[in-house]
Write a protein that holds these residues in place. Structure first.
Motif, mmCIF file in Angstrom:
data_model
loop_
_atom_site.group_PDB
_atom_site.id
_atom_site.type_symbol
_atom_site.label_atom_id
_atom_site.label_comp_id
_atom_site.label_asym_id
_atom_site.label_seq_id
_atom_site.Cartn_x
_atom_site.Cartn_y
_atom_site.Cartn_z
ATOM 1 N N LEU A 186 0.837 -1.202 0.000
ATOM 2 C CA LEU A 186 0.000 0.000 0.000
ATOM 3 C C LEU A 186 0.873 1.255 0.000
ATOM 4 O O LEU A 186 0.518 2.278 -0.600
ATOM 5 N N GLY A 187 2.035 1.187 0.660
ATOM 6 C CA GLY A 187 2.965 2.312 0.632
ATOM 7 C C GLY A 187 3.492 2.562 -0.766
ATOM 8 O O GLY A 187 3.622 3.709 -1.207
ATOM 9 N N GLU A 188 3.804 1.488 -1.507
ATOM 10 C CA GLU A 188 4.259 1.627 -2.887
ATOM 11 C C GLU A 188 3.190 2.284 -3.747
ATOM 12 O O GLU A 188 3.494 3.043 -4.675
ATOM 13 N N LEU A 189 1.931 1.977 -3.451
ATOM 14 C CA LEU A 189 0.822 2.516 -4.250
ATOM 15 C C LEU A 189 0.409 3.915 -3.802
ATOM 16 O O LEU A 189 -0.463 4.536 -4.413
ATOM 17 N N GLY A 190 1.010 4.400 -2.726
ATOM 18 C CA GLY A 190 0.647 5.722 -2.213
ATOM 19 C C GLY A 190 -0.660 5.722 -1.460
ATOM 20 O O GLY A 190 -1.275 6.778 -1.268
ATOM 21 N N ALA A 191 -1.094 4.545 -1.004
ATOM 22 C CA ALA A 191 -2.375 4.444 -0.304
ATOM 23 C C ALA A 191 -2.208 4.287 1.207
ATOM 24 O O ALA A 191 -3.199 4.139 1.920
ATOM 25 N N PHE A 192 -0.975 4.305 1.680
ATOM 26 C CA PHE A 192 -0.722 4.116 3.100
ATOM 27 C C PHE A 192 0.574 4.825 3.470
ATOM 28 O O PHE A 192 1.584 4.680 2.781
ATOM 29 N N ASP A 193 0.528 5.618 4.528
ATOM 30 C CA ASP A 193 1.720 6.330 4.997
ATOM 31 C C ASP A 193 2.157 5.724 6.325
ATOM 32 O O ASP A 193 1.604 6.027 7.377
ATOM 33 N N TRP A 194 3.139 4.852 6.258
ATOM 34 C CA TRP A 194 3.642 4.196 7.465
ATOM 35 C C TRP A 194 4.160 5.210 8.463
ATOM 36 O O TRP A 194 3.992 5.063 9.670
ATOM 37 N N SER A 195 4.796 6.279 7.951
ATOM 38 C CA SER A 195 5.431 7.253 8.841
ATOM 39 C C SER A 195 4.426 8.088 9.620
ATOM 40 O O SER A 195 4.781 8.732 10.609
ATOM 41 N N ALA A 196 3.146 8.091 9.199
ATOM 42 C CA ALA A 196 2.130 8.884 9.892
ATOM 43 C C ALA A 196 1.376 8.085 10.950
ATOM 44 O O ALA A 196 0.541 8.650 11.675
ATOM 45 N N GLN A 197 1.675 6.802 11.081
ATOM 46 C CA GLN A 197 0.912 5.962 11.997
ATOM 47 C C GLN A 197 1.225 6.292 13.462
ATOM 48 O O GLN A 197 2.399 6.434 13.833
ATOM 49 N N PRO A 198 0.190 6.446 14.302
ATOM 50 C CA PRO A 198 0.426 6.719 15.724
ATOM 51 C C PRO A 198 0.873 5.467 16.472
ATOM 52 O O PRO A 198 0.447 4.359 16.149
ATOM 53 N N CYS A 199 1.742 5.651 17.436
ATOM 54 C CA CYS A 199 2.187 4.548 18.301
ATOM 55 C C CYS A 199 1.300 4.571 19.544
ATOM 56 O O CYS A 199 1.627 5.205 20.564
ATOM 57 N N ASN A 200 0.159 3.917 19.475
ATOM 58 C CA ASN A 200 -0.888 4.052 20.485
ATOM 59 C C ASN A 200 -0.474 3.622 21.892
ATOM 60 O O ASN A 200 -1.035 4.091 22.879
ATOM 61 N N ASP A 201 0.489 2.717 21.987
ATOM 62 C CA ASP A 201 0.862 2.212 23.304
ATOM 63 C C ASP A 201 1.986 3.024 23.948
ATOM 64 O O ASP A 201 2.508 2.648 24.995
ATOM 65 N N LEU A 202 2.378 4.139 23.310
ATOM 66 C CA LEU A 202 3.434 4.989 23.866
ATOM 67 C C LEU A 202 2.847 6.326 24.303
ATOM 68 O O LEU A 202 1.744 6.708 23.903
ATOM 69 N N ASN A 203 3.607 7.047 25.113
ATOM 70 C CA ASN A 203 3.254 8.428 25.450
ATOM 71 C C ASN A 203 4.436 9.322 25.111
ATOM 72 O O ASN A 203 5.435 8.858 24.540
ATOM 73 N N LEU A 204 4.345 10.577 25.478
ATOM 74 C CA LEU A 204 5.375 11.527 25.073
ATOM 75 C C LEU A 204 6.719 11.284 25.753
ATOM 76 O O LEU A 204 7.735 11.868 25.340
ATOM 77 N N ASP A 205 6.755 10.419 26.755
ATOM 78 C CA ASP A 205 8.035 10.074 27.377
ATOM 79 C C ASP A 205 8.945 9.334 26.408
ATOM 80 O O ASP A 205 10.161 9.234 26.643
ATOM 81 N N ALA A 206 8.371 8.803 25.314
ATOM 82 C CA ALA A 206 9.191 8.099 24.315
ATOM 83 C C ALA A 206 10.011 9.062 23.476
ATOM 84 O O ALA A 206 10.924 8.633 22.750
ATOM 85 N N LEU A 207 9.694 10.366 23.551
ATOM 86 C CA LEU A 207 10.435 11.372 22.789
ATOM 87 C C LEU A 207 11.548 11.949 23.650
ATOM 88 O O LEU A 207 11.381 12.172 24.842
ATOM 89 N N ASP A 208 12.699 12.202 23.037
ATOM 90 C CA ASP A 208 13.901 12.630 23.746
ATOM 91 C C ASP A 208 14.074 14.145 23.631
ATOM 92 O O ASP A 208 14.240 14.661 22.522
ATOM 93 N N PRO A 209 14.026 14.884 24.765
ATOM 94 C CA PRO A 209 14.215 16.348 24.721
ATOM 95 C C PRO A 209 15.538 16.752 24.084
ATOM 96 O O PRO A 209 15.609 17.794 23.418
ATOM 97 N N LEU A 210 16.590 15.937 24.248
ATOM 98 C CA LEU A 210 17.883 16.260 23.641
ATOM 99 C C LEU A 210 17.812 16.175 22.116
ATOM 100 O O LEU A 210 18.421 16.983 21.411
ATOM 101 N N GLU A 211 17.040 15.204 21.621
ATOM 102 C CA GLU A 211 16.888 15.089 20.166
ATOM 103 C C GLU A 211 16.007 16.205 19.612
ATOM 104 O O GLU A 211 16.210 16.660 18.481
ATOM 105 N N ARG A 212 15.049 16.669 20.410
ATOM 106 C CA ARG A 212 14.235 17.802 19.973
ATOM 107 C C ARG A 212 15.101 19.054 19.878
ATOM 108 O O ARG A 212 14.963 19.861 18.963
ATOM 109 N N ALA A 213 16.020 19.226 20.826
ATOM 110 C CA ALA A 213 16.950 20.355 20.774
ATOM 111 C C ALA A 213 17.848 20.237 19.547
ATOM 112 O O ALA A 213 18.167 21.246 18.891
#
Length: 552
Positions: free
Chosen positions: A135-162
């Motif tokens: 579906l990604g090859e066909l442009g019908a699915f964007d894997w990169s836009a999928q939410p990680c439902n079992d995670l929260n914002l603690d999975a994001l690194d403030p140092l990487e945001r900087a």
């Protein structure tokens, strides 16, 4: 008798109908073809390509199309026509390529058509875990836009945001992003999504600013290898699963360690000549990171081979509608739109989505062979970049022309000059073929501008019209003798040289004509054919083994 294919391919399949092919077998063949690249199923042809004819039960072609539409989910519209081959009636079932659906039989059997390792086609089960890639090859699915439902914002690194903020500043990205709060920045770049009022990271968010342990657990396919090979000896062999911006910076550090420069004098200025243009490396890496198939296992490989070749490969073939031949002309079609948009806004990727153009430009202007995508397959995109010594005289020609006009040479003009540099004397059709996905009409328009600019000269008229680099261009290349060799020999003189060679040596081959007269292979073949037709030469053998002697 209609022209029928003689062998099966990815888009051509033969089905025998001597004993009446079962509906289930035919349905599965159509499903496999639709989930592949589409194509034509010939009902009534044996596997060896010999037409054997339709079974009487399949004489109602409209009923055949209706049966297929009713028994495939979702419903598929095929075109069924009757063709005659070898005196037999055959049904040609045209199957459209999926535009964004996954097809299956009524019994929930899903298949896809593919090429085996030996190049022969086959129909195999199509498993659910493979759906996102397709579906990604066909442009019908964007894997990169999928939410990680079992995670929260603690999975994001403030140092990487900087680090991301520094990247926006350093790569001249969208400066308006720097005024946003962290939450606003994450939302603006699509790094988070709200699920039932709860913010969760997206795959893009994890890839760009996620903590490494969460990247490993939730984007397990993400991996990049940097390798340096010297005469098959491994000098560097590093693997990374870091957030992408940190990873990009690390790859640039590796690049600087193997980056080399020499200089060329152009007028009053000395111009650096790198073994790999920085922009070329950057765009090739960005393309690999942004367009790889994150639903498919396998690492991106950056390999520097013997200091003469840099190859970058990424899992997943080209997206639907893009081929190796159309890379420079087709509209941008990112496999991961969310991730691609974030890269553009950060400043890491071309805003126009024309990164491939920058790769070609950064290679061709130094007189090196064009980037090669010849090793690209359905499973991986591979670009090979020549890092051997630059053609300094060609670069000087480009720079002096740009200094004279005050403008950078357009990419098509660079392609044209590079092609003429290597093929010497060609006609418009040969140029169009050598340059890829460009029409003869467009090539002629390009040639007219190049002639007006004094870079190219035309020789002959109408169908016999050929083109070479101009005397001015050959002069700047320091090859005035080669110019005379290309343009100064008339056809009569070329014929005389060939006949003299045969007189002295007894025979002549096409390669010898190419060297003797300074022609390209096609021109040499035409000239030999003319001498043969005139009765002055006799041809012996075929293809590569052919040679010519003087007629009795």
């Amino acid at each position: 008798m209609s022209d029928l294919p003689t062998r099966e391919t990815l888009t051509v399949e033969f089905k025998s109908d001597l004993k009446r092919l079962s509906d289930d077998d035919l349905i599965e063949a159509v499903v496999g073809m639709a989930n592949g690249e589409g194509g034509i199923i010939y009902l009534g042809i044996e596997k060896n390509g010999v037409p054997s004819g339709l079974h009487p039960a399949h004489s109602d072609l409209d009923g055949l199309a209706s049966m297929l539409a009713n028994r495939i989910q979702p419903s598929i519209i095929v075109s069924v026509t009757s063709v005659i081959g070898g005196g037999k009636t055959v049904a040609a079932i045209s199957v459209p390529k999926s535009g964004g659906a996954i097809y299956s039989t009524q019994r929930a059997r899903t298949l896809r058509r593919r090429l085996r390792f030996d190049g022969e086609p086959e129909c195999v089960p199509f498993h659910p875990h493979e759906f996102p890639s397709r579906l990604g090859e066909l442009g019908a699915f964007d894997w990169s836009a999928q939410p990680c439902n079992d995670l929260n914002l603690d999975a994001l690194d403030p140092l990487e945001r900087a680090r991301l903020r520094r990247a926006i500043e350093g790569f001249n990205g969208d400066k308006s992003l720097l005024k946003l709060t962290d939450d606003e920045l994450d939302g603006a770049l699509g790094l988070i999504e709200s699920i039932n009022g709860r913010p969760v990271p997206t795959t893009t968010g994890l890839l760009l600013i996620g903590k490494e342990q969460f990247i490993k657990s939730h984007v397990a396919t993400h991996e990049v290898a940097f390798q340096v090979l010297d005469n098959l000896q491994v000098r560097v062999n590093e693997f990374y699963r870091w957030p992408l911006i940190r990873l990009f910076e690390q790859l640039e550090q590796h690049f600087r360690a193997w980056y080399k420069e020499e200089e060329v004098q152009v007028g009053l200025f000395r111009v650096p000549v790198p073994n790999v243009d920085r922009t070329v490396f950057r765009e090739a890496i960005v393309n690999a990171l942004v367009h790889r198939d994150y639903a498919r296992l396998g690492a991106i490989h950056v390999q520097w081979n013997d200091s003469k070749n840099l190859s970058i490969s990424s899992p997943g073939g080209l997206v639907s509608g893009v081929t190796v031949q159309t890379l420079l002309t087709v509209s941008p079609k990112p496999r991961n739109p969310r991730l691609a948009d974030a890269f553009k806004r950060i400043g890491l990727a071309e805003r126009t989505g024309r990164g491939v153009d920058a790769i070609y430009r950064g290679v061709l202007r130094y007189g090196r062979p064009a980037p090669s995508y010849a090793r690209t397959t359905a499973d991986a995109v591979v670009v090979d970049l020549n890092t051997d010594k630059a053609d300094l005289e060609f670069l000087r020609l480009v720079l002096e022309q740009e200094n004279d006009t005050g403008q950078s040479l357009p990419l098509p003009t660079l392609q044209l000059l590079s092609t003429l540099r290597h093929h010497r004397r060609v006609d418009a059709a040969e140029l169009a073929q050598a340059m890829g996905d460009i029409t003869v009409h467009d090539v002629k328009s390009l040639l007219e501008h190049a002639v007006e600019a004094g870079l190219v000269e035309a020789h002959g008229v109408k169908k016999g019209r050929t083109y070479t680099l101009s005397a001015k261009a050959y002069g700047k290349l320091g090859q005035k003798v080669q110019y005379v060799r290309q343009t100064g020999l008339s056809v009569d003189r070329q014929k005389a040289l060939i006949l003299t060679h045969v007189e002295k040596h007894g025979t002549i081959k096409r390669d010898e004509v190419i060297d003797l007269c300074g022609l390209n292979p096609n021109q040499a073949s035409k000239l030999l054919a003319t001498l043969t037709k005139e009765g002055q030469l006799v041809k012996h053998g075929e293809k590569r083994g052919s040679y010519y002697t003087k007629s009795a």
